[in-house]
Scaffold this motif. Structure first.
Motif, mmCIF file in Angstrom:
data_model
loop_
_atom_site.group_PDB
_atom_site.id
_atom_site.type_symbol
_atom_site.label_atom_id
_atom_site.label_comp_id
_atom_site.label_asym_id
_atom_site.label_seq_id
_atom_site.Cartn_x
_atom_site.Cartn_y
_atom_site.Cartn_z
ATOM 1 N N SER A 92 41.571 18.150 14.589
ATOM 2 C CA SER A 92 43.189 17.951 13.824
ATOM 3 C C SER A 92 43.481 16.562 13.823
ATOM 4 O O SER A 92 43.259 15.697 14.664
ATOM 5 C CB SER A 92 43.711 18.802 15.145
ATOM 6 O OG SER A 92 45.265 18.680 15.016
ATOM 7 N N PRO A 93 44.347 16.469 12.645
ATOM 8 C CA PRO A 93 44.672 15.101 12.429
ATOM 9 C C PRO A 93 46.123 15.024 13.067
ATOM 10 O O PRO A 93 46.875 14.015 12.692
ATOM 11 C CB PRO A 93 44.892 14.904 10.972
ATOM 12 C CG PRO A 93 44.985 16.407 10.433
ATOM 13 C CD PRO A 93 44.504 17.253 11.601
ATOM 14 N N TYR A 94 46.658 15.788 13.931
ATOM 15 C CA TYR A 94 47.904 16.147 14.575
ATOM 16 C C TYR A 94 47.930 15.235 15.879
ATOM 17 O O TYR A 94 47.233 15.973 16.791
ATOM 18 C CB TYR A 94 48.505 17.391 14.433
ATOM 19 C CG TYR A 94 48.653 17.961 12.973
ATOM 20 C CD1 TYR A 94 49.487 17.492 12.406
ATOM 21 C CD2 TYR A 94 47.556 18.679 12.588
ATOM 22 C CE1 TYR A 94 49.777 17.850 10.767
ATOM 23 C CE2 TYR A 94 47.863 19.075 11.205
ATOM 24 C CZ TYR A 94 48.762 18.797 10.473
ATOM 25 O OH TYR A 94 48.972 19.218 9.154
ATOM 26 N N THR A 95 48.437 14.256 15.845
ATOM 27 C CA THR A 95 48.507 13.360 17.083
ATOM 28 C C THR A 95 49.116 13.841 18.464
ATOM 29 O O THR A 95 48.734 13.516 19.501
ATOM 30 C CB THR A 95 49.203 12.040 16.755
ATOM 31 O OG1 THR A 95 50.554 12.174 16.727
ATOM 32 C CG2 THR A 95 48.334 11.230 15.756
ATOM 33 N N SER A 96 49.926 14.852 18.327
ATOM 34 C CA SER A 96 50.684 15.424 19.368
ATOM 35 C C SER A 96 49.721 16.228 20.394
ATOM 36 O O SER A 96 49.762 16.161 21.644
ATOM 37 C CB SER A 96 51.421 16.413 19.048
ATOM 38 O OG SER A 96 52.846 15.856 18.413
ATOM 39 N N ARG A 97 48.478 16.648 19.916
ATOM 40 C CA ARG A 97 47.483 17.445 20.809
ATOM 41 C C ARG A 97 46.515 16.449 21.547
ATOM 42 O O ARG A 97 46.006 16.742 22.425
ATOM 43 C CB ARG A 97 46.755 18.234 19.687
ATOM 44 C CG ARG A 97 45.559 17.467 18.947
ATOM 45 C CD ARG A 97 44.647 18.505 18.319
ATOM 46 N NE ARG A 97 43.870 19.170 19.102
ATOM 47 C CZ ARG A 97 43.280 20.207 19.087
ATOM 48 N NH1 ARG A 97 42.986 20.878 17.834
ATOM 49 N NH2 ARG A 97 42.498 20.625 19.966
ATOM 50 N N TYR A 98 46.454 15.217 21.473
ATOM 51 C CA TYR A 98 45.711 14.424 21.997
ATOM 52 C C TYR A 98 46.609 13.180 23.014
ATOM 53 O O TYR A 98 46.045 12.297 23.667
ATOM 54 C CB TYR A 98 45.200 13.301 20.973
ATOM 55 C CG TYR A 98 44.412 13.886 19.829
ATOM 56 C CD1 TYR A 98 43.313 14.543 20.071
ATOM 57 C CD2 TYR A 98 44.835 13.835 18.594
ATOM 58 C CE1 TYR A 98 42.515 15.191 19.175
ATOM 59 C CE2 TYR A 98 44.118 14.353 17.431
ATOM 60 C CZ TYR A 98 42.843 15.320 17.956
ATOM 61 O OH TYR A 98 42.223 15.517 16.941
ATOM 62 N N VAL A 99 47.898 13.758 23.027
ATOM 63 C CA VAL A 99 48.889 12.866 23.981
ATOM 64 C C VAL A 99 48.902 13.507 25.316
ATOM 65 O O VAL A 99 49.077 14.533 25.497
ATOM 66 C CB VAL A 99 50.376 12.645 23.581
ATOM 67 C CG1 VAL A 99 51.120 12.158 24.403
ATOM 68 C CG2 VAL A 99 50.245 11.866 21.957
ATOM 69 N N ARG A 100 48.781 12.595 26.229
ATOM 70 C CA ARG A 100 48.231 13.151 27.681
ATOM 71 C C ARG A 100 49.719 13.303 28.558
ATOM 72 O O ARG A 100 50.615 12.415 28.205
ATOM 73 C CB ARG A 100 47.365 12.618 28.452
ATOM 74 C CG ARG A 100 45.862 12.650 27.799
ATOM 75 C CD ARG A 100 45.023 11.864 28.762
ATOM 76 N NE ARG A 100 45.269 10.255 28.741
ATOM 77 C CZ ARG A 100 44.838 9.588 27.736
ATOM 78 N NH1 ARG A 100 44.033 10.244 26.760
ATOM 79 N NH2 ARG A 100 45.021 8.179 27.901
ATOM 80 N N GLY A 101 49.884 14.203 29.478
ATOM 81 C CA GLY A 101 51.104 14.080 30.202
ATOM 82 C C GLY A 101 52.513 14.579 29.752
ATOM 83 O O GLY A 101 53.692 14.662 30.163
ATOM 84 N N ILE A 102 52.053 15.314 28.628
ATOM 85 C CA ILE A 102 53.297 15.940 27.926
ATOM 86 C C ILE A 102 52.971 17.107 27.019
ATOM 87 O O ILE A 102 51.753 16.784 26.328
ATOM 88 C CB ILE A 102 54.330 15.073 27.332
ATOM 89 C CG1 ILE A 102 55.729 15.891 26.557
ATOM 90 C CG2 ILE A 102 53.695 14.309 25.938
ATOM 91 C CD1 ILE A 102 56.707 14.669 25.881
ATOM 92 N N SER A 103 53.613 18.145 26.875
ATOM 93 C CA SER A 103 52.988 19.383 25.718
ATOM 94 C C SER A 103 53.080 18.806 24.549
ATOM 95 O O SER A 103 53.803 18.032 24.113
ATOM 96 C CB SER A 103 53.735 20.591 25.921
ATOM 97 O OG SER A 103 55.123 20.293 25.535
ATOM 98 N N PRO A 104 52.386 19.250 23.674
ATOM 99 C CA PRO A 104 52.324 19.005 22.111
ATOM 100 C C PRO A 104 53.734 19.293 21.720
ATOM 101 O O PRO A 104 54.119 18.483 20.841
ATOM 102 C CB PRO A 104 51.212 19.690 21.682
ATOM 103 C CG PRO A 104 50.256 19.897 22.614
ATOM 104 C CD PRO A 104 50.921 19.920 23.933
#
Length: 207
Positions: A93-105
């Motif tokens: 996935s090129p969508y960065t929200s899915r790779y951020v830890r500590g918060i829901s996408p």
């Protein structure tokens, strides 16, 4: 990096900041769609290290240029589609929200949209890509630089919306078995992100 304090619209960019903006634009372009023959040729003929004397970045740039000399546009297009588009579901996935830890996408995307509205960059109704696409956040960084937003503004956006998601994305691309050309794109983007991270950390410690 040169911190001009508050935003100075219309002020000429330094050579370093112009290079940074160009690199964000290039990375965003390469992850938005596969390069055509014209872009591949331009990259092959570009000068050496695009951002000074940073050795890892220069090595990654040279490796990307070498990959461009071997690349065939139709093959790279198929690789891009397999990696980031796919049929039904992309391999990565090129969508960065899915790779951020500590918060829901979803919450991360809401915060990104709120910040873009504050910057006057609200999404157009006709826009296809969601705002957290890696090419999109790179383009926001390019905008912040060319619009002469302060380094403090740039650092805040980079830390919250770019570094963690984009670097994790690049790591996945670099390790993907089906990534050939894009392995070099990801390695170059990752090296550039590290240059930015260290520079922003130095700015924070000096401040």
């Amino acid at each position: 990096m040169n911190d001009g304090g508050e935003s100075q619209a219309g002020e000429a960019l330094s050579e370093e900041d112009a290079a940074r903006a160009n690199l964000y634009a290039l990375i965003g372009r390469l992850f938005h769609e596969a390069p055509d023959s014209i872009l591949l040729a331009q990259l092959c003929g570009a000068p050496g290290d695009p951002n000074g004397e940073n050795v890892p970045l220069g090595q990654a740039w040279k490796a990307l240029q070498d990959a461009c000399t071997r690349a065939y546009p139709i093959v790279v297009k198929q690789e891009y589609d397999n990696l980031f588009v796919g049929v039904g579901k992309a391999e990565i996935s090129p969508y960065t929200s899915r790779y951020v830890r500590g918060i829901s996408p979803d919450r991360h995307l809401v915060r990104l949209r709120e910040r873009l509205e504050q910057l006057g960059l609200a999404r157009r109704n006709a826009a296809f890509e969601v705002e957290d696409h890696v090419s999109g956040v790179c383009d926001v960084m390019r905008f912040l630089i060319v619009a002469n937003h302060s380094l403090s503004d740039q650092r805040l956006f980079f830390n919250e919306f770019v570094y963690q998601g984009a670097s994790s994305f690049c790591d996945l691309v670099s390790g993907a078995s089906s990534a050939v050309f894009y392995r070099y794109v990801a390695a170059f983007a990752r090296a550039f992100l590290e240059v930015e991270r260290r520079a922003f950390e130095m700015l924070e410690s000096d401040g």
